[in-house]
Design a protein around this motif. Structure first.
Motif, PDB file in Angstrom:
ATOM      1  N   LEU A 186       6.985 -12.949  -3.849  1.00 54.58           N
ATOM      2  CA  LEU A 186       6.841 -11.506  -3.753  1.00 54.58           C
ATOM      3  C   LEU A 186       6.982 -10.863  -5.123  1.00 54.58           C
ATOM      4  CD1 LEU A 186       8.860 -10.656  -0.506  1.00 54.58           C
ATOM      5  CD2 LEU A 186       6.431 -11.085  -0.740  1.00 54.58           C
ATOM      6  N   ALA A 187       7.894 -11.384  -5.940  1.00 51.23           N
ATOM      7  CA  ALA A 187       8.132 -10.808  -7.266  1.00 51.23           C
ATOM      8  C   ALA A 187       6.898 -10.959  -8.159  1.00 51.23           C
ATOM      9  CB  ALA A 187       9.350 -11.461  -7.919  1.00 51.23           C
ATOM     10  N   ARG A 188       6.299 -12.143  -8.170  1.00 61.86           N
ATOM     11  CA  ARG A 188       5.104 -12.349  -9.003  1.00 61.86           C
ATOM     12  C   ARG A 188       3.914 -11.544  -8.490  1.00 61.86           C
ATOM     13  NH1 ARG A 188       4.991 -18.407  -8.886  1.00 61.86           N
ATOM     14  NH2 ARG A 188       7.204 -18.493  -8.516  1.00 61.86           N
ATOM     15  N   ALA A 189       3.793 -11.446  -7.161  1.00 57.81           N
ATOM     16  CA  ALA A 189       2.726 -10.625  -6.586  1.00 57.81           C
ATOM     17  C   ALA A 189       2.940  -9.159  -6.968  1.00 57.81           C
ATOM     18  CB  ALA A 189       2.687 -10.783  -5.072  1.00 57.81           C
ATOM     19  N   ALA A 190       4.180  -8.711  -6.913  1.00 61.87           N
ATOM     20  CA  ALA A 190       4.492  -7.329  -7.290  1.00 61.87           C
ATOM     21  C   ALA A 190       4.099  -7.077  -8.741  1.00 61.87           C
ATOM     22  CB  ALA A 190       5.973  -7.046  -7.074  1.00 61.87           C
ATOM     23  N   GLY A 191       4.383  -8.035  -9.613  1.00 60.94           N
ATOM     24  CA  GLY A 191       4.020  -7.895 -11.017  1.00 60.94           C
ATOM     25  C   GLY A 191       2.522  -7.769 -11.209  1.00 60.94           C
ATOM     26  N   GLU A 192       1.761  -8.621 -10.537  1.00 57.45           N
ATOM     27  CA  GLU A 192       0.301  -8.562 -10.667  1.00 57.45           C
ATOM     28  C   GLU A 192      -0.259  -7.249 -10.132  1.00 57.45           C
ATOM     29  OE1 GLU A 192      -3.628 -10.582  -8.715  1.00 57.45           O
ATOM     30  OE2 GLU A 192      -2.049 -11.964  -9.332  1.00 57.45           O
ATOM     31  N   LEU A 193       0.299  -6.793  -9.028  1.00 55.16           N
ATOM     32  CA  LEU A 193      -0.199  -5.577  -8.385  1.00 55.16           C
ATOM     33  C   LEU A 193       0.404  -4.305  -8.985  1.00 55.16           C
ATOM     34  CD1 LEU A 193      -0.006  -6.908  -4.733  1.00 55.16           C
ATOM     35  CD2 LEU A 193      -2.089  -6.542  -6.077  1.00 55.16           C
ATOM     36  N   GLU A 194       1.319  -4.487  -9.920  1.00 51.59           N
ATOM     37  CA  GLU A 194       2.004  -3.369 -10.575  1.00 51.59           C
ATOM     38  C   GLU A 194       2.719  -2.486  -9.559  1.00 51.59           C
ATOM     39  OE1 GLU A 194      -0.879  -1.475 -13.134  1.00 51.59           O
ATOM     40  OE2 GLU A 194      -0.937  -3.209 -14.462  1.00 51.59           O
ATOM     41  N   LEU A 195       3.448  -3.146  -8.660  1.00 52.32           N
ATOM     42  CA  LEU A 195       4.255  -2.488  -7.641  1.00 52.32           C
ATOM     43  C   LEU A 195       5.675  -3.009  -7.743  1.00 52.32           C
ATOM     44  CD1 LEU A 195       1.848  -2.984  -4.592  1.00 52.32           C
ATOM     45  CD2 LEU A 195       2.218  -0.847  -5.835  1.00 52.32           C
ATOM     46  N   GLY A 196       6.608  -2.280  -7.198  1.00 56.54           N
ATOM     47  CA  GLY A 196       7.972  -2.777  -7.110  1.00 56.54           C
ATOM     48  C   GLY A 196       8.071  -3.833  -6.020  1.00 56.54           C
ATOM     49  N   GLN A 197       9.018  -4.741  -6.167  1.00 63.27           N
ATOM     50  CA  GLN A 197       9.168  -5.812  -5.176  1.00 63.27           C
ATOM     51  C   GLN A 197       9.512  -5.236  -3.804  1.00 63.27           C
ATOM     52  OE1 GLN A 197      11.600  -9.082  -6.449  1.00 63.27           O
ATOM     53  NE2 GLN A 197      11.546 -10.062  -4.455  1.00 63.27           N
ATOM     54  N   ALA A 198      10.318  -4.193  -3.759  1.00 62.42           N
ATOM     55  CA  ALA A 198      10.667  -3.566  -2.479  1.00 62.42           C
ATOM     56  C   ALA A 198       9.418  -2.976  -1.822  1.00 62.42           C
ATOM     57  CB  ALA A 198      11.721  -2.489  -2.682  1.00 62.42           C
ATOM     58  N   ASN A 199       8.537  -2.404  -2.622  1.00 61.26           N
ATOM     59  CA  ASN A 199       7.298  -1.834  -2.116  1.00 61.26           C
ATOM     60  C   ASN A 199       6.415  -2.929  -1.517  1.00 61.26           C
ATOM     61  OD1 ASN A 199       4.722  -0.567  -1.852  1.00 61.26           O
ATOM     62  ND2 ASN A 199       5.265   0.893  -3.448  1.00 61.26           N
ATOM     63  N   VAL A 200       6.321  -4.056  -2.198  1.00 60.32           N
ATOM     64  CA  VAL A 200       5.540  -5.193  -1.696  1.00 60.32           C
ATOM     65  C   VAL A 200       6.122  -5.683  -0.373  1.00 60.32           C
ATOM     66  CG1 VAL A 200       4.938  -7.615  -2.135  1.00 60.32           C
ATOM     67  CG2 VAL A 200       4.648  -5.906  -3.932  1.00 60.32           C
ATOM     68  N   SER A 201       7.434  -5.781  -0.309  1.00 57.98           N
ATOM     69  CA  SER A 201       8.089  -6.237   0.910  1.00 57.98           C
ATOM     70  C   SER A 201       7.809  -5.294   2.079  1.00 57.98           C
ATOM     71  CB  SER A 201       9.594  -6.344   0.667  1.00 57.98           C
ATOM     72  OG  SER A 201      10.243  -6.828   1.807  1.00 57.98           O
ATOM     73  N   GLU A 202       7.875  -3.999   1.833  1.00 50.11           N
ATOM     74  CA  GLU A 202       7.600  -3.011   2.885  1.00 50.11           C
ATOM     75  C   GLU A 202       6.145  -3.082   3.342  1.00 50.11           C
ATOM     76  OE1 GLU A 202       9.596  -0.945   4.689  1.00 50.11           O
ATOM     77  OE2 GLU A 202      11.166  -2.123   3.708  1.00 50.11           O
ATOM     78  N   ARG A 203       5.234  -3.227   2.396  1.00 51.79           N
ATOM     79  CA  ARG A 203       3.811  -3.321   2.753  1.00 51.79           C
ATOM     80  C   ARG A 203       3.525  -4.590   3.548  1.00 51.79           C
ATOM     81  NH1 ARG A 203       0.094  -0.831  -2.029  1.00 51.79           N
ATOM     82  NH2 ARG A 203       1.343   1.018  -2.415  1.00 51.79           N
TER      83      ARG A 203
END
Length: 76
Positions: free
Chosen positions: A17-34
């Motif tokens: 999730l952290a690496r995906a968040a970095g690529e998508l330029e989102l916070g990790q919490a935001n990625v988790s919620e999505r």
């Protein structure tokens, strides 16, 4: 949405999730919620060590998602 499908594919590719968040330029919490909104009651990933891995439902969902996102890219 297409953003959710791309999110799913990015997480699957990085297995994090952290690496995906970095690529998508989102916070990790935001990625988790999505991701929670995307799974709609059916888990797609399971924990694997410090990352995530596709579970059977996610593995079934992935080829269809790749197809849809590919078709959408052709239309852009």
């Amino acid at each position: 949405t297409t953003d959710q499908l791309r999110l799913f594919l990015t997480i699957a590719r990085h297995r994090s999730l952290a690496r995906a968040a970095g690529e998508l330029e989102l916070g990790q919490a935001n990625v988790s919620e999505r991701l929670k909104a995307l799974k709609a009651g059916t888990p797609l990933f399971g924990r694997q060590g410090r990352g995530v891995a596709l579970i059977p439902a996610g593995a079934v969902f992935r080829p269809t998602t790749l197809y849809i996102v590919g078709k959408l890219k052709l239309r852009e």
